[in-house]
Design an enzyme around this catalytic site. Structure first.
Site, PDB file in Angstrom:
ATOM      1  N   HIS A   1       0.785  -1.161   0.166  1.00 44.81           N
ATOM      2  CA  HIS A   1      -0.085  -0.121   0.180  1.00 44.81           C
ATOM      3  C   HIS A   1       0.842   1.393   0.090  1.00 44.81           C
ATOM      4  O   HIS A   1       0.718   1.954  -0.772  1.00 44.81           O
ATOM      5  CB  HIS A   1      -0.792  -0.033   1.303  1.00 44.81           C
ATOM      6  CG  HIS A   1      -1.723   1.089   1.386  1.00 44.81           C
ATOM      7  ND1 HIS A   1      -3.060   1.271   0.942  1.00 44.81           N
ATOM      8  CD2 HIS A   1      -1.741   2.525   1.933  1.00 44.81           C
ATOM      9  CE1 HIS A   1      -3.674   2.533   1.213  1.00 44.81           C
ATOM     10  NE2 HIS A   1      -2.704   2.959   1.831  1.00 44.81           N
ATOM     11  N   GLU A   2       1.891   1.507   1.037  1.00 44.75           N
ATOM     12  CA  GLU A   2       2.691   2.606   1.087  1.00 44.75           C
ATOM     13  C   GLU A   2       3.622   2.688  -0.152  1.00 44.75           C
ATOM     14  O   GLU A   2       3.815   3.687  -0.492  1.00 44.75           O
ATOM     15  CB  GLU A   2       3.201   2.609   2.167  1.00 44.75           C
ATOM     16  CG  GLU A   2       2.511   2.402   3.731  1.00 44.75           C
ATOM     17  CD  GLU A   2       1.602   3.472   3.741  1.00 44.75           C
ATOM     18  OE1 GLU A   2       1.565   4.780   2.992  1.00 44.75           O
ATOM     19  OE2 GLU A   2       0.389   3.467   4.355  1.00 44.75           O
TER      20      GLU A   2
ATOM     21  N   HIS B   1       1.793   4.487  -2.917  1.00 44.94           N
ATOM     22  CA  HIS B   1       1.861   5.811  -2.545  1.00 44.94           C
ATOM     23  C   HIS B   1       3.505   6.358  -3.134  1.00 44.94           C
ATOM     24  O   HIS B   1       3.311   7.364  -3.655  1.00 44.94           O
ATOM     25  CB  HIS B   1       1.814   6.216  -1.045  1.00 44.94           C
ATOM     26  CG  HIS B   1       0.346   6.372  -0.678  1.00 44.94           C
ATOM     27  ND1 HIS B   1      -0.628   7.063  -1.101  1.00 44.94           N
ATOM     28  CD2 HIS B   1      -0.363   5.483   0.480  1.00 44.94           C
ATOM     29  CE1 HIS B   1      -1.732   6.693  -0.570  1.00 44.94           C
ATOM     30  NE2 HIS B   1      -1.428   5.998   0.371  1.00 44.94           N
TER      31      HIS B   1
ATOM     32  N   GLU C   1      -4.783   7.660  -3.091  1.00 48.08           N
ATOM     33  CA  GLU C   1      -5.230   6.396  -2.482  1.00 48.08           C
ATOM     34  C   GLU C   1      -5.430   5.338  -3.650  1.00 48.08           C
ATOM     35  O   GLU C   1      -5.437   4.451  -3.366  1.00 48.08           O
ATOM     36  CB  GLU C   1      -6.540   6.563  -1.576  1.00 48.08           C
ATOM     37  CG  GLU C   1      -6.039   6.972  -0.196  1.00 48.08           C
ATOM     38  CD  GLU C   1      -5.044   6.028   0.611  1.00 48.08           C
ATOM     39  OE1 GLU C   1      -4.351   6.869   1.241  1.00 48.08           O
ATOM     40  OE2 GLU C   1      -5.581   5.048   0.510  1.00 48.08           O
TER      41      GLU C   1
END
Lengths: 502, 502
Positions: A266-267, A270, A296
């Protein structure tokens, strides 16, 4: 080339320098700073924030921006310069509305609030955090009132900060639609609760091995450790000094494997966005992801649409088994792929599955609207929180640590942020659907070839930073503006198949 | 209370905020920043340094300092305030002498220089570092010339920055005296080269276990992890944001145990000084150790006079053996205590023993004098370096990595700093001698009771920061000003006993 724009540059450079310093201090506070440092450090943060503020909010910049709004001046600007002026004009309007002393006091408060929240969460002590939260809410409401346009809802002021143009009028029906589609789906799945087991993901997993695997995963999806680092914090986050210094954190629990793994993906999503920003615009007001929702979408595209697919794990699962032979040797690939998509109503947003996740956001959205538009008392928030969890998800937080204290966002003043998570999921589904029309995505994943996906996203989304907004990016890439139907049909099809619903 | 002094405060606070930001970025660069970050980050560093400079160097501050020099104003100041004004007046004179653009360019250069030096050292490539070093020297000489008082030697300008009042006229005879006493001592010891073996300190020692033991040692001597952290860097150092955030680094080598152990005690000594600064003055211009020499006296007192004594290790050696049973189980306490005091001419300053250490500094002192006062060519420095090592210590660096590239100091512009190390050792010996007259030091060490020593140093040295200078501290504590004879008799006695010299 515009001479007026050149006059603006020194202000932009100085603003970026302050931003970099403040970002660095904030990163440090959240990762490695000693517990007792914050009191003295936050004084410096207050002063630097004040300087940052005055660098952009002053008569010179105001006059330059006014001059640059002239059509002739506009015609002489490049695409990026136009984006910078537009972004800065908006930021100027929002910031200039807030008295400098109040802005500075607020920044000082935020620097102090983080460790208060962290301690309250660790000790399940909402009462010790409530006064700070109350102060933050007070500031946020006051600031939103300063910035409010005629006829604008107070909460819409906050939403607009994270996702331009999105309002309660759009979000209320969006969430209603989601609720309508997902409630029956979740209900059907609850009835087949034991159909998928993920027990084996909650054995004991050695943290140093988890760290090593997460480092590998970050690199695998394209995180460049020459231009970024990975740290640890209570709650995973991504931050950047510029496109050559992008930082992600992770949080490791011995008894959960999927927590850290999907956090790093997830990160990492980003981070790829921030690493992909054009050199030309990094460090400028548009030198980062265009909106929270679009940001997101990148993290969720990697975490869910890509990271939870069997195709992604096909070349990776053997390696994961090698890292944890005692725990995974007897778990089949199919069992693993089903487990990481297991859906079950639960308490912690960041650990929630893809299907029930929107409910966590819905709850925060509803509470935020009450906090900002209504007159709900800070003391009554935990009860309200628990009541909504009971109502939507059928689960009751036994402690505030697992309830209202779980997220850092409000301690950072981020009201109006949560909806972006679900908007992000919806955009991710739309983009993933589009990706499949332009390249053999699943084939690439099976081959462990992450490059074409990253390069396409880089070319279509990342590099523009804030020079295009969400709708423009979607329109230019997919030929269609934001359309949440892809999200709903994606979830419905995926979970109907997974749970073999009729 | 002086109203004029109150007018000075906002400038001091802002200067501290910039200092904190710059210190944080510098710490980050040296410990965790990704390799490719520096180019963009250094631009921000340049801008922030410029702002820092203008915060203190401006007409308002100049006028305030002039007004505060008035005897009536002076009479109204507290002891700390007087110290701040005195310190700032000196700093103002030194900084105001340098044109702001040049100061800023220099700061930008320094931010870039560190990784260049780091890479050059890693790759034994002096040539890639020489041009940067040349530029740094150029700036340092130019700045010293700006600051030079009539009749003052150029190198004395630099010395004075680190140790007020110490000049070539004092240091030349100081080093001569040391040479006279130590050359025959080292000669005698070389003749008994095999008398003490430290081979067992150079087995393979697992780095994670070293780290854990070093963390324990830091805590043991009094490093407070609530107010400080420990990181890793190429060369160990100590830095601080304020007295509640003091940071040390260490560097671990698998094949050396004593390197990391004595580095952490050394940096720990520095850190105790910074953690011991009074709350009243932390963050002000006198809110840190009064001089480099006094700072080094604290690190060397802990590293050598305390840390290499049998009494210190009496309660600790068993624990060290437990940490490394395979390597140390058969090594007796006596063998260990002798090994950590083993003296042998060598190449690396930071790994040098207590006895030959002064020669490493003497060499750098002589080269710095030539660099600053003379006209030595940057290209010829490695040869000069090697020649002096051959002459004084009888050893020839096989690579520049083990020669002129070993220290980070010049890459940070720190010329005139090295002599402080030996001054520090001399002051440490004087203080240790004094400690033994006021408390049972060795008994405390045997009992593992580090508190009385730390508290005494705190009361007599640390808390004053820069409000007292080195001579004042020594005079008030010991009743005597700086006296290098304690150092010479300490080394002579210690090494004569250890090597059983007649």
């Amino acid at each position: 080339m515009s001479k007026r724009f050149d006059q603006l540059k020194p202000y932009l450079d100085k603003a970026h320098a302050y931003n970099l310093a403040l970002t660095m201090i904030s990163w440090d506070n959240s990762t490695i700073a000693p517990p007792q440092a914050i009191e003295l450090t936050s004084k410096a943060v207050g002063l630097l924030s004040g300087e940052h503020y005055h660098t952009l909010i002053n008569e010179d910049v105001k006059n330059l921006l006014e001059a640059l709004s002239d059509p002739q001046e506009q015609a002489s600007l490049t695409f990026s310069e136009k984006g910078i002026v537009k972004n800065l004009t908006k930021e100027f309007r929002l910031l200039a509305a807030i008295p400098p002393e109040e802005f500075q006091a607020y920044q000082t408060l935020l620097a102090k609030a983080y460790p208060v929240w962290e301690k309250a969460k660790a000790e399940n002590d909402y009462a010790s955090y409530a006064p700070v939260l109350e102060q933050i809410i007070h500031f946020r409401k006051k600031f939103a009132a300063y910035q409010q346009k005629e006829g604008q809802k107070l909460y819409d002021v906050l939403l607009d900060e994270f996702e331009e143009g999105f309002t309660v009028e759009i979000l209320d029906p969006f969430f209603a639609k989601l609720r309508e589609a997902l409630v029956p789906l979740v209900q059907q799945i609850r009835e087949k609760e034991d159909f998928i087991s993920d027990d084996f993901l909650h054995q004991s997993f050695e943290i140093p091995v988890q760290k090593e695997f997460c480092h590998f995963l970050a690199e695998y999806i394209g995180f460049d450790f020459n231009r970024g680092i990975m740290g640890e914090s209570e709650h995973p986050f991504t931050t950047e000094l510029h496109n050559h210094d992008v930082r992600i954190t992770n949080h490791y629990s011995e008894n959960s494997l999927d927590g850290a793994i999907f956090s790093v993906i997830h990160e990492g999503g980003h981070a790829l966005y921030e690493m992909g920003i054009d050199d030309e615009i990094t460090g400028t007001p548009i030198g980062h992801g265009t909106s929270m929702g679009m940001h997101e979408s990148q993290s969720r595209l990697y975490e869910n649409n890509i990271g939870r697919s069997p195709e992604f794990w096909e070349p990776l699962y053997g390696k994961l088994q090698e890292a944890f032979p005692a725990q995974l040797a007897s778990v089949t690939f199919d069992q693993f792929c089903r487990a990481i998509n297991h859906a079950k109503p639960s308490l912690i947003r960041t650990e929630a599955d893809e299907l029930t996740y929107p409910f966590h956001v819905m709850i925060r959205y509803e509470i935020e609207k009450l906090i900002i538009e209504g007159s709900v008392d800070t003391a009554s928030l935990p009860a309200l929180w628990n009541q909504k969890y009971q109502e939507y998800l059928g689960v009751l937080p036994p402690t505030d640590t697992e309830g209202i204290l779980q997220d850092m966002h409000w301690a950072g003043g981020d009201f109006g942020y949560f909806p972006s998570y679900v908007l992000g999921s919806a955009i991710a589904a739309q983009i993933f659907h589009h990706l499949e029309t332009v390249m053999p995505v699943k084939q690439y994943l099976k081959e462990g070839n992450m490059t074409p996906i990253r390069e396409y996203l880089n070319a279509q989304v990342h590099r523009f930073g804030g020079a295009k907004n969400t709708q423009e990016i979607l329109q230019d890439m997919t030929g269609e503006s934001f359309n949440p139907d892809y999200y709903i049909s994606y979830l419905t099809r995926k979970y109907s198949d997974l749970y073999q619903l009729s």
